[in-house]
Design an enzyme around this catalytic site. Structure first.
Site, short mmCIF file in Angstrom:
data_model
loop_
_atom_site.label_atom_id
_atom_site.label_comp_id
_atom_site.label_asym_id
_atom_site.label_seq_id
_atom_site.Cartn_x
_atom_site.Cartn_y
_atom_site.Cartn_z
N ASP A 19 3.01 15.56 10.42
CA ASP A 19 3.21 16.00 9.04
C ASP A 19 3.96 17.32 8.94
OD1 ASP A 19 1.52 13.82 8.69
OD2 ASP A 19 -0.26 15.04 8.31
N LEU B 141 0.83 -1.21 0.00
CA LEU B 141 0.00 0.00 0.00
C LEU B 141 0.85 1.25 0.00
CD1 LEU B 141 -3.19 0.80 1.98
CD2 LEU B 141 -1.22 2.29 2.29
N LEU B 142 0.50 2.18 -0.85
CA LEU B 142 1.11 3.52 -0.92
C LEU B 142 0.06 4.53 -0.49
CD1 LEU B 142 3.02 5.17 -3.87
CD2 LEU B 142 0.75 6.01 -3.28
N ASN B 143 0.49 5.58 0.26
CA ASN B 143 -0.40 6.73 0.44
C ASN B 143 0.38 8.04 0.31
OD1 ASN B 143 0.21 5.48 3.19
ND2 ASN B 143 -0.78 7.34 3.93
N ASP B 144 0.43 8.90 1.29
CA ASP B 144 0.89 10.28 1.12
C ASP B 144 2.26 10.39 0.44
OD1 ASP B 144 -1.21 10.30 2.90
OD2 ASP B 144 -0.24 11.59 4.37
N GLN C 129 4.61 7.39 1.76
CA GLN C 129 4.17 6.46 2.80
C GLN C 129 3.96 5.09 2.17
OE1 GLN C 129 3.01 7.57 6.53
NE2 GLN C 129 4.97 8.21 5.68
N TYR D 3 5.75 8.44 9.83
CA TYR D 3 4.64 9.12 9.18
C TYR D 3 5.13 10.30 8.34
CZ TYR D 3 0.89 6.47 11.50
OH TYR D 3 0.02 5.49 11.91
N GLU E 281 -4.64 17.69 8.52
CA GLU E 281 -3.44 16.95 8.16
C GLU E 281 -2.69 17.65 7.02
OE1 GLU E 281 -3.86 12.34 9.15
OE2 GLU E 281 -4.89 12.88 7.30
#
Length: 483
Positions: free
Chosen positions: A161, A39-42, A58, A101, A219
Site C-alpha cells: 500500500d 467486488l470493490l474494496n480499497d 480494488q 494491490y 495497512e
C-alpha cells in the site's frame, strides 16, 4: 496468462451480462461509487490530474469474493457525476500476477505515476510482494515499469500500500508493513527521481512513540500535513476491543503529530478512530486544485458477515464513501461532506418540530436523501431516530448509539461512543447506505443497511419536551454514475 485486451473484453462481457438485473436491484446506490459487477474494496490513487478527478479502486470483476484484484477506474469533473473507465492495472505481469494491490497516484511534470503493490503467490501459496510503478501521459493509458522497491530485510511479505508524496527536493513513500516479530508498522522509503528507492525504516508502530502492542499488521498508511499538523492515517489489524473502541474486525484511524522529513521521524499522540460505524476501512486522501484535503474510504470491511449482504444475489458487493473534506479544529480532525453534493439536492422540506414527552414526529422520505437536524436542548432527555424501520439512532446520558439489523436479517447489533453534547446531525441516506456527520463532523458514522425497499419512513421521538429544526432534501442520484 491473459493479455490486457483479453481481460478487458472479459470484464466488458461480465458487466453487460449482469447489467439488467444489477440495475433493478433495489439496494443499488444512487450517488455512491460502487462496482458495475463483482467486488470493490480499497480506494486507490486518488488524484486530480489535468483538472479531472480520478478514483481508482480494488476490484474483482469476476466474483463477489476477495480474489485476484484489478485497479478499476472512475473519473469525474465535479465529484458527483462519475464515469467508469477501462481498467487501469491488470494482474498480467510476473510481479503482480495474483493481484494489483492498493497504492497511490502523483503527478510529476505532466505525467501521472501510479505506485502499487504487486502480489505474487507460488504453487505452495507462499506470498511475495513488489512495490511497482506504472505511468500515464493522459490518465487513461498506463505503461507498467515494474518493481521499484523490493522487500527489505526484517519484514514479512505483508508489506504493501505505497502512498507517495514530494518533500522538498525528493520523494517519500510510506507503506504498511509487518516486521519479522509480526508487529504492524508504518515504514518509509525515499527517492530522488521516483524510480530509485531507498528503504529508510519505521516511523510508527508497535513499541514506538509510547505505543504498546498495537496490532500484527498496519495497512493503507497516508501521511500529510493539515492545518499545520502532520496526520498519519493507518489501518491496524489485530487490535482487541476496548470498551466502545475497536469494535470492528479491523480498525481505521489516525495519529496527529509532527513529522521530521530530515530525520525521518514522526512523533505523535493517541490513535483516534476515523469513523465510528460498522463499515469503514482503507481511507485515502488527496489534495485537490483548490487546496482541499479530500478523503474517500471503503464503505465496507473484510469479515465473515460481508458474504451475507443481499447484493451478492445481484452479483455485486460494497461501495465507497462520499468524498469528505478534512480540517483540524481545536486539535481534532473534522470531516465534512464536500459541498459539491449540494448540487444533488431537490426541493427542500423544512420543519420546526416541537415534541412533548413521548411524542413522535414521522415523515416519508426519499431513499436517497440528505437530512439536517438542529437540536436545541438535547440535555433535556433521550432522543431516538428510527430510519426505515431498520437503523435506530439514540442519544442519552452523553452516549451516542446506532443500531441496525445484521446482514443475516435476524439479530441486531450496535456501535456506541461517548459524546459530550449533541448539537446537530447531517445524514446522507442512499438506498442501502448511511453516513452520519455528528456536530459538524466532530464524529462520523458510516454503515450499510438493507431495509424493506418499500419502507421510507423516518420517526423521531423525545423523552422530554424538545424543539428542533429539520431540513430534508431528496438527492437526485439517478444517472450520476455511468457504466
Amino acid at each position: 496468462m491473459l493479455h490486457n485486451m483479453d481481460f478487458q473484453e472479459r470484464i466488458n462481457e461480465q458487466i453487460d451480462e449482469n447489467r439488467s438485473f444489477i440495475e433493478t436491484d433495489p439496494y443499488r446506490l444512487g450517488y455512491h461509487l460502487m462496482p458495475p459487477v463483482g467486488l470493490l474494496n480499497d480506494p486507490n490513487g486518488l488524484i486530480q490530474f489535468q483538472g479531472v478527478f480520478h478514483v481508482f479502486f480494488q476490484w474483482n470483476p469476476f466474483e463477489t469474493k476477495h480474489g485476484r484484484k484489478f485497479w478499476g477506474h472512475y473519473t469525474s469533473e465535479d465529484l458527483i457525476h462519475w464515469t467508469l473507465e477501462p481498467v487501469a492495472l491488470m494482474p498480467d505481469s510476473w510481479y503482480d500476477k495474483n493481484g494489483c494491490y492498493s497504492g497511490s497516484a502523483i503527478e510529476h511534470e505532466g505525467t501521472m505515476y501510479l505506485f502499487y503493490t504487486g502480489n505474487v503467490k507460488d504453487e505452495n501459496d507462499v506470498r511475495s510482494s513488489y512495490q511497482s510503478l506504472a505511468i500515464s501521459e493522459d490518465g487513461m493509458n498506463f505503461e507498467k515499469k515494474g518493481p521499484v522497491l523490493h522487500l527489505p530485510e526484517g519484514y514479512t511479505p505483508h508489506f504493501r500500500d505505497p502512498k507517495v508524496w514530494k518533500e522538498e527536493d525528493h520523494w517519500l513513500m510510506v507503506l504498511g508493513a509487518q516486521n519479522d516479530q509480526e508487529q504492524g508498522e508504518a515504514v518509509l522509503a525515499r527517492s530522488p527521481n521516483l524510480m530509485d528507492w531507498e528503504f529508510i525504516g519505521p516511523i510508527a508502530g508497535s513499541g514506538m512513540n509510547s505505543l504498546g502492542d498495537f496490532g500484527y499488521m498496519w495497512e493503507c498508511p497516508d501521511l500529510f500535513q493539515l492545518d499545520g499538523t502532520d496526520v498519519l492515517i493507518v489501518c491496524p489489524q489485530g487490535l482487541k476491543a476496548q470498551g466502545d473502541d475497536y469494535q470492528n474486525l479491523y480498525q481505521a484511524g489516525y495519529f496527529l503529530g509532527d513529522f521530521d522529513p530530515t530525520e525521518a521521524e514522526y512523533t505523535h499522540g493517541s490513535f483516534e478512530e476515523f469513523d465510528r460505524g460498522f463499515d469503514f476501512y482503507a481511507p485515502q486522501t488527496m489534495l485537490d486544485e483548490k487546496g482541499r484535503r479530500l478523503l474517500i474510504g471503503w464503505m465496507g470491511i473484510t469479515d465473515d458477515a460481508e458474504q451475507n449482504q443481499p447484493t451478492i444475489d445481484s452479483n455485486w458487493i460494497h461501495a465507497l464513501t462520499i468524498p469528505r473534506v478534512l480540517e483540524i479544529k481545536d486539535g481534532k480532525l473534522i470531516q465534512t461532506a464536500v459541498p459539491e453534493l449540494q448540487k444533488l439536492r431537490g426541493r427542500s422540506a423544512e420543519y420546526e418540530v416541537v415534541l412533548e414527552a413521548g411524542d413522535a414526529f414521522s415523515e416519508e422520505i426519499n431513499a436517497c436523501s440528505e437530512i439536517l437536524i438542529d437540536f436545541k436542548n438535547t440535555a433535556a432527555g433521550k432522543v431516538e431516530l428510527e430510519i426505515r424501520n431498520d437503523i435506530r439512532i439514540s442519544y442519552k446520558d452523553n452516549r451516542f448509539v446506532v443500531e441496525r439489523y445484521q446482514f443475516s436479517g435476524t439479530e441486531r447489533e450496535q456501535r456506541a461512543f461517548a459524546l459530550d453534547q449533541l448539537t446537530g446531525l447531517q445524514i446522507f441516506l442512499d438506498h442501502s447506505s448511511m453516513e452520519i456527520f455528528i456536530n459538524g463532523g466532530e464524529e462520523v458514522f458510516t454503515c450499510r443497511y438493507f431495509p424493506d425497499p418499500e419502507d421510507n419512513t423516518i420517526a423521531l421521538q423525545a423523552e422530554k419536551k424538545m424543539t428542533l429544526d429539520i431540513h430534508h432534501w431528496p438527492l437526485n442520484g439517478g444517472g450520476s454514475i455511468t457504466f
